[in-house]
Design a protein around this motif. Structure first.
Motif, PDB file in Angstrom:
ATOM      1  N   GLN A   1      40.982  -7.270  34.603  1.00 36.76           N
ATOM      2  CA  GLN A   1      40.299  -6.232  33.822  1.00 36.76           C
ATOM      3  C   GLN A   1      40.574  -4.843  34.394  1.00 36.76           C
ATOM      4  OE1 GLN A   1      36.311  -7.046  32.606  1.00 36.76           O
ATOM      5  NE2 GLN A   1      36.903  -8.921  31.581  1.00 36.76           N
ATOM      6  N   LYS A   2      40.841  -4.776  35.678  1.00 38.01           N
ATOM      7  CA  LYS A   2      41.241  -3.498  36.262  1.00 38.01           C
ATOM      8  C   LYS A   2      42.667  -3.132  35.846  1.00 38.01           C
ATOM      9  CE  LYS A   2      37.957  -3.294  40.062  1.00 38.01           C
ATOM     10  NZ  LYS A   2      37.698  -3.096  41.502  1.00 38.01           N
ATOM     11  N   LEU A   3      43.509  -4.137  35.653  1.00 36.51           N
ATOM     12  CA  LEU A   3      44.863  -3.873  35.162  1.00 36.51           C
ATOM     13  C   LEU A   3      44.820  -3.254  33.762  1.00 36.51           C
ATOM     14  CD1 LEU A   3      47.015  -7.012  36.161  1.00 36.51           C
ATOM     15  CD2 LEU A   3      46.930  -4.779  37.284  1.00 36.51           C
ATOM     16  N   VAL A   4      43.860  -3.695  32.961  1.00 31.92           N
ATOM     17  CA  VAL A   4      43.715  -3.161  31.596  1.00 31.92           C
ATOM     18  C   VAL A   4      43.417  -1.659  31.630  1.00 31.92           C
ATOM     19  CG1 VAL A   4      42.354  -3.278  29.456  1.00 31.92           C
ATOM     20  CG2 VAL A   4      42.961  -5.376  30.664  1.00 31.92           C
ATOM     21  N   GLN A   5      42.741  -1.229  32.700  1.00 35.46           N
ATOM     22  CA  GLN A   5      42.345   0.184  32.799  1.00 35.46           C
ATOM     23  C   GLN A   5      43.509   1.106  33.197  1.00 35.46           C
ATOM     24  OE1 GLN A   5      38.890   0.415  35.440  1.00 35.46           O
ATOM     25  NE2 GLN A   5      38.164  -1.547  34.637  1.00 35.46           N
ATOM     26  N   VAL A   6      44.627   0.499  33.628  1.00 42.63           N
ATOM     27  CA  VAL A   6      45.781   1.314  34.003  1.00 42.63           C
ATOM     28  C   VAL A   6      46.437   1.854  32.736  1.00 42.63           C
ATOM     29  CG1 VAL A   6      47.973   1.365  35.259  1.00 42.63           C
ATOM     30  CG2 VAL A   6      46.145  -0.172  36.019  1.00 42.63           C
ATOM     31  N   ASP A   7      46.773   3.126  32.738  1.00 40.07           N
ATOM     32  CA  ASP A   7      47.449   3.731  31.593  1.00 40.07           C
ATOM     33  C   ASP A   7      48.729   2.943  31.262  1.00 40.07           C
ATOM     34  OD1 ASP A   7      47.887   6.312  29.839  1.00 40.07           O
ATOM     35  OD2 ASP A   7      49.799   5.941  30.877  1.00 40.07           O
ATOM     36  N   GLU A   8      48.979   2.743  29.985  1.00 46.09           N
ATOM     37  CA  GLU A   8      50.111   1.920  29.524  1.00 46.09           C
ATOM     38  C   GLU A   8      51.444   2.362  30.123  1.00 46.09           C
ATOM     39  OE1 GLU A   8      51.742  -1.186  27.110  1.00 46.09           O
ATOM     40  OE2 GLU A   8      49.628  -0.646  27.287  1.00 46.09           O
ATOM     41  N   SER A   9      51.723   3.655  30.060  1.00 47.20           N
ATOM     42  CA  SER A   9      53.020   4.150  30.554  1.00 47.20           C
ATOM     43  C   SER A   9      53.135   3.988  32.074  1.00 47.20           C
ATOM     44  CB  SER A   9      53.233   5.612  30.159  1.00 47.20           C
ATOM     45  OG  SER A   9      52.211   6.429  30.721  1.00 47.20           O
ATOM     46  N   ILE A  10      52.027   4.221  32.805  1.00 44.65           N
ATOM     47  CA  ILE A  10      52.026   4.055  34.264  1.00 44.65           C
ATOM     48  C   ILE A  10      52.259   2.581  34.616  1.00 44.65           C
ATOM     49  CG2 ILE A  10      50.564   4.115  36.343  1.00 44.65           C
ATOM     50  CD1 ILE A  10      49.271   6.648  35.211  1.00 44.65           C
ATOM     51  N   PHE A  11      51.569   1.686  33.908  1.00 45.45           N
ATOM     52  CA  PHE A  11      51.698   0.260  34.190  1.00 45.45           C
ATOM     53  C   PHE A  11      53.131  -0.212  33.954  1.00 45.45           C
ATOM     54  CE2 PHE A  11      51.458  -4.243  32.965  1.00 45.45           C
ATOM     55  CZ  PHE A  11      50.827  -4.764  34.076  1.00 45.45           C
ATOM     56  N   LYS A  12      53.715   0.183  32.830  1.00 54.61           N
ATOM     57  CA  LYS A  12      55.083  -0.251  32.502  1.00 54.61           C
ATOM     58  C   LYS A  12      56.090   0.242  33.534  1.00 54.61           C
ATOM     59  CE  LYS A  12      54.815  -1.148  27.571  1.00 54.61           C
ATOM     60  NZ  LYS A  12      55.228  -0.756  26.216  1.00 54.61           N
ATOM     61  N   THR A  13      55.886   1.450  34.012  1.00 51.12           N
ATOM     62  CA  THR A  13      56.790   1.996  35.033  1.00 51.12           C
ATOM     63  C   THR A  13      56.622   1.260  36.359  1.00 51.12           C
ATOM     64  OG1 THR A  13      56.647   4.168  33.977  1.00 51.12           O
ATOM     65  CG2 THR A  13      57.498   4.104  36.226  1.00 51.12           C
ATOM     66  N   MET A  14      55.349   0.985  36.727  1.00 50.72           N
ATOM     67  CA  MET A  14      55.066   0.323  38.001  1.00 50.72           C
ATOM     68  C   MET A  14      55.687  -1.071  38.073  1.00 50.72           C
ATOM     69  SD  MET A  14      51.116   1.350  38.820  1.00 50.72           S
ATOM     70  CE  MET A  14      51.026   0.440  40.346  1.00 50.72           C
ATOM     71  N   ILE A  15      55.558  -1.860  37.000  1.00 50.43           N
ATOM     72  CA  ILE A  15      56.037  -3.242  37.074  1.00 50.43           C
ATOM     73  C   ILE A  15      57.563  -3.336  36.982  1.00 50.43           C
ATOM     74  CG2 ILE A  15      53.884  -4.269  36.258  1.00 50.43           C
ATOM     75  CD1 ILE A  15      55.190  -4.648  33.512  1.00 50.43           C
ATOM     76  N   GLN A  16      58.216  -2.205  36.758  1.00 52.00           N
ATOM     77  CA  GLN A  16      59.689  -2.197  36.787  1.00 52.00           C
ATOM     78  C   GLN A  16      60.228  -1.761  38.142  1.00 52.00           C
ATOM     79  OE1 GLN A  16      61.719  -3.566  34.516  1.00 52.00           O
ATOM     80  NE2 GLN A  16      59.785  -4.156  33.544  1.00 52.00           N
ATOM     81  N   GLN A  17      59.319  -1.394  39.051  1.00 52.96           N
ATOM     82  CA  GLN A  17      59.753  -1.024  40.395  1.00 52.96           C
ATOM     83  C   GLN A  17      60.230  -2.273  41.139  1.00 52.96           C
ATOM     84  OE1 GLN A  17      56.701   1.259  42.366  1.00 52.96           O
ATOM     85  NE2 GLN A  17      56.650   2.828  40.779  1.00 52.96           N
ATOM     86  N   PRO A  18      61.204  -2.132  42.055  1.00 48.95           N
ATOM     87  CA  PRO A  18      61.822  -3.295  42.726  1.00 48.95           C
ATOM     88  C   PRO A  18      60.822  -4.288  43.315  1.00 48.95           C
ATOM     89  CG  PRO A  18      62.961  -1.273  43.336  1.00 48.95           C
ATOM     90  CD  PRO A  18      61.771  -0.859  42.533  1.00 48.95           C
ATOM     91  N   GLU A  19      59.722  -3.777  43.898  1.00 44.92           N
ATOM     92  CA  GLU A  19      58.763  -4.676  44.562  1.00 44.92           C
ATOM     93  C   GLU A  19      57.996  -5.558  43.569  1.00 44.92           C
ATOM     94  OE1 GLU A  19      58.847  -1.350  44.616  1.00 44.92           O
ATOM     95  OE2 GLU A  19      58.182  -0.514  46.533  1.00 44.92           O
ATOM     96  N   LEU A  20      57.908  -5.115  42.313  1.00 46.47           N
ATOM     97  CA  LEU A  20      57.099  -5.834  41.326  1.00 46.47           C
ATOM     98  C   LEU A  20      57.903  -6.396  40.157  1.00 46.47           C
ATOM     99  CD1 LEU A  20      54.012  -3.439  41.169  1.00 46.47           C
ATOM    100  CD2 LEU A  20      54.016  -5.764  42.074  1.00 46.47           C
TER     101      LEU A  20
END
Length: 588
Positions: free
Chosen positions: A108-127
Motif C-alpha cells: 500500500q505504500k508502493l501505491v502512494q509512490v508517484d507513477e513516473s517516479i515508481f516506473k523510473t525506480m524499478i528500471q534502475q539496475p538494482e531493481l
C-alpha cells in the motif's frame, strides 16, 4: 524409498535446529515489520536505498518461511498422526499472517509512490530484475481494502479460514476403511479403485462412499466456512467475480481460460468414444466412475523402484542431460519418499526448500507404469525449482498453472518412451491407456471440478449449501463433464478431494489442465529440436515467475494462447494417443 529430512532439520518435529531456525525467522520477521513501518514512499528517484533494504528483508523472510513451511508439510505427510507437526503448522500459519500483513502494508505504500517516479525506480539496475513482481504488487494493492482492514482479514484467517482447512486435514487423517481384514487409510483405499478386479473396485468404492457420506455434514461445514470466508473477503474488496483471485494468482486472463475450456469441449466427443470403447472392452453397458481408471489389459508390467529410477534418468537424458543429472542426484541424496506404508497422507507432491536449495518429493510407489509417470512428474516440479535456485527469491514465485508445465513435460517424456519400448501390443495398449486416462482426468474430471466449484460459489453467495445439494451439484457437474457417458458418478467427490479444501490457492483445479496442454506445446517443440531444446526450455522455466502466461507463451513459443488455435494444436497431440489406443484395441 524413504526420504532424508535430517539433512534439513535433524530430529523431525522435535528438532532443536528447527526450533532455532523458527526463532531466527521470527527475529527477521520482526525486523521486516519495523522496516515496513518506518518506510516512507520516496519523493524522487534518488531515494532507492530504503526500498532496496525492505525488498532484501522481504526476500529473506519469504525464503525462511517457505523453508519452514515445506518441512512441516513433509512431517505431516509422512505421518498423519504427528501431532507436533500440527502445532508447527499452526505456528507457520500465524507467522504467515504476520508476513502477509507486512507485505500488505508495504504494497500500500508502493501505491502512494508517484507513477513516473515508481516506473523510473524499478528500471534502475538494482531493481530491474524485480520490476515485474514489484509492479504486480503495486497493481494488486490497488484492488485491496485499506491497511487496517486487510490486516484484520489476515489475522482472522489464521483461526478462521486456514483453521477450517486444517480441520479438514485432521478429520481425513482419522478416517479408515475396513477392507479384506485390513484397516486402510482413505488414501490406501482409493488406490484400490484402479484394481483390475471389478468386484474389488465396486466394494471399495461403496465403502468409500459410505465413509465420506457418514462424514458429509462435517465436510459440508468445512467447505461452506472456507468458501464463506472467501466470499465475504471478496465482497468487502468489491470483487463480484469469484474467478478474479485465481486468475490474478495464475497470471492469466479469463479469455485464455475460456478459450481453453471451449476447445476442450469441442474435442470431448472423441473421449466419449474412448469411454464407450472401454466399457465394451470391460464387458459393461456403461462405465461407472470407479471404472474410468481401471486397467483394460493385464500387461503385467511393473518396475521396481530402482528400475523406475533408472528408466526415468535414461529418458530424461535424451531430452536434457542437465535434467537427467538432477534426477540422478535427487535419487542418490534421498530426496524422495516413496515407501508404501500406512500412516502416510494420500497423494503426491513436490515441495521446495529455497534456503537449502533442495526439494523433496512425496508419493507412494508400488511399481505400476502410472507410479513411474507420477515419479517423473514430481521430478519435473523439482527440476523447475532447481533451475531457479540462483534467481531472486521474488522471481521464483511461479503460479500453479505454469508449475504444472515442467512436471507434465517430464511425465510425457517417460510415458512416451514406455509406449515406444512396449514388448507387444497388449503392453502397448495398457501404456497408451495410461496416457489417455490422464487426458480424461484433465479434460473431464478436472472440468467437473471446475464446473462444480464455480456453481457452488455462486450458490454459496445466497447462504449455506447443504451436503445433499453439494452431492447434487457434484453429480450434475460430473454428468456434464463426462458427457453423460458414465452409469454411476461420485456424489461425495467434493468431500474426498483435498483440493476443494486447500486454503493456499483458490480454485485448485484448472491450472492442472492448463499446465498439461501448455506442456504439450513445449513437448512438440522439444521433439523437433532434440537436445538443442534444453537451453530454451530452461530459459522458459526461469521466466515463469516474472511474466504473465500470455507473454510467456508469446516470448518462448511465439503463440497467442487467448486464441483457440494453440489449444487445438495441443489437443491434437493428445488425440493422437487416443487414436493409436483405438487402433491397437481394434487389432486385439
Amino acid at each position: 524409498m524413504k526420504w532424508d529430512l535430517d539433512t534439513l532439520f535433524s530430529g523431525g518435529s522435535d528438532s532443536q535446529s528447527l526450533h532455532k531456525y523458527v526463532e531466527q525467522t521470527e527475529e527477521e520477521l520482526a525486523n521486516l515489520e519495523s522496516l515496513v513501518e518506518l518506510y516512507t514512499p520516496p519523493k524522487n528517484t534518488e531515494q532507492t536505498g530504503p526500498l532496496l533494504e525492505v525488498v532484501a528483508h522481504i526476500q529473506e523472510v519469504m525464503k525462511r518461511l517457505s523453508e519452514f513451511g515445506a518441512f512441516v508439510s513433509c512431517l505431516s505427510a509422512q505421518n498423519v498422526e504427528d501431532k507436533k507437526a500440527g502445532q508447527w503448522q499452526s505456528k507457520r500459519t500465524e507467522m504467515g499472517a504476520r508476513f502477509d500483513n507486512a507485505l500488505t502494508a508495504f504494497d500500500q505504500k508502493l501505491v502512494q509512490v508517484d507513477e513516473s517516479i515508481f516506473k523510473t525506480m524499478i528500471q534502475q539496475p538494482e531493481l530491474k530484475e524485480l520490476s515485474f513482481v514489484l509492479n504486480e504488487k503495486r497493481e494488486h494493492a490497488k484492488d485491496l481494502l485499506e491497511l487496517r482492514q486487510e490486516s484484520l482479514i489476515n489475522d482472522l484467517s489464521v483461526d478462521g479460514y486456514h483453521g477450517w482447512g486444517q480441520m479438514y486435514d485432521a478429520l481425513v487423517g482419522k478416517m479408515t476403511i475396513e477392507y479384506d481384514g485390513e484397516e486402510l487409510s482413505v488414501g490406501q483405499a482409493a488406490n484400490k479403485l484402479s484394481a483390475s478386479d471389478r468386484e474389488v473396485r465396486t466394494e471399495v468404492f461403496q465403502k468409500l462412499q459410505s465413509a465420506w457420506d457418514q462424514q458429509s455434514d462435517l465436510f459440508s461445514e468445512t467447505l461452506n466456512h472456507l468458501s464463506g470466508f472467501r466470499l465475504q473477503m471478496y465482497k468487502r474488496r468489491g470483487w463480484n467475480h469469484v474467478l478474479k483471485e485465481p486468475l490474478d494468482y495464475n497470471r492469466m486472463t479469463e479469455t485464455t481460460l475460456n478459450s481453453m475450456w471451449e476447445t476442450i469441449t469441442d474435442y470431448k466427443s472423441k473421449y466419449k468414444n474412448y469411454l464407450n470403447k472401454k466399457a465394451e472392452m470391460l464387458e459393461l453397458e456403461k462405465l461407472s466412475f470407479y471404472d474410468v481408471e481401471a486397467p483394460v489389459g493385464e500387461s503385467g508390467q511393473t518396475m521396481s523402484y530402482q528400475e523406475g529410477a533408472e528408466f526415468i534418468v535414461e529418458q530424461f537424458r535424451k531430452f536434457s542431460p542437465k535434467m537427467a543429472e538432477f534426477a540422478e542426484m535427487a535419487f542418490k541424496k534421498q530426496w524422495i519418499e516413496a515407501e508404501d506404508r500406512s500412516g502416510k497422507r494420500p497423494g503426491g507432491f513436490c515441495t521446495s526448500f529455497p534456503d537449502s536449495e533442495e526439494t523433496r518429493i512425496f508419493m507412494t510407489y508400488s511399481g505400476t507404469p502410472s507410479n513411474v509417470a507420477t515419479l517423473a512428474h514430481e521430478l519435473g516440479h523439482a527440476y523447475h525449482q532447481h533451475v531457479m535456485n540462483d534467481m531472486e527469491v521474488m522471481n521464483q514465485g511461479y503460479a500453479m498453472n505454469v508449475a504444472e508445465t515442467a512436471s507434465t513435460f517430464a511425465e510425457m517424456i517417460v510415458a512416451d518412451a514406455a509406449v515406444k519400448e512396449a514388448k507387444n501390443d497388449e503392453e502397448k495398449l495398457t501404456l497408451l491407456e495410461d496416457k489417455v486416462q490422464r487426458s480424461v482426468a484433465f479434460f473431464m474430471n478436472i472440468h467437473a471440478r471446475f464446473l462444480f466449484e464455480t456453481r457452488f460459489y455462486e450458490e454459496r453467495k445466497s447462504g449455506t449449501v447443504s451436503a445433499e445439494r453439494l452431492k447434487q451439484l457434484m453429480t450434475d457437474a460430473q454428468r456434464e463433464a463426462y458427457m453423460d457417458s458414465l452409469d454411476e458418478y461420485d456424489p461425495t467427490f467434493w468431500a474426498s478431494k483435498l483440493h476443494f479444501h486447500i486454503t493456499d490457492v483458490p480454485f485448485y483445479n484448472f491450472p492442472y489442465t492448463f499446465g498439461y496442454l501448455f506442456s504439450m506445446g513445449i513437448y512438440a517443440r522439444a521433439l523437433e529440436a532434440g537436445e538443442s531444446f534444453e537451453d530454451k526450455y530452461i530459459a522458459l522455466l526461469r521466466d515463469t515467475g516474472r511474466m504473465n502466461v500470455e507473454d510467456l507463451a508469446k516470448k518462448h513459443l511465439e503463440v497467442d494462447i487467448e486464441q483457440k488455435e494453440f489449444w487445438q494444436n495441443a489437443l491434437e497431440l493428445c488425440v493422437a494417443d487416443l487414436e493409436e489406443f483405438m487402433e491397437v484395441a481394434e487389432k486385439l
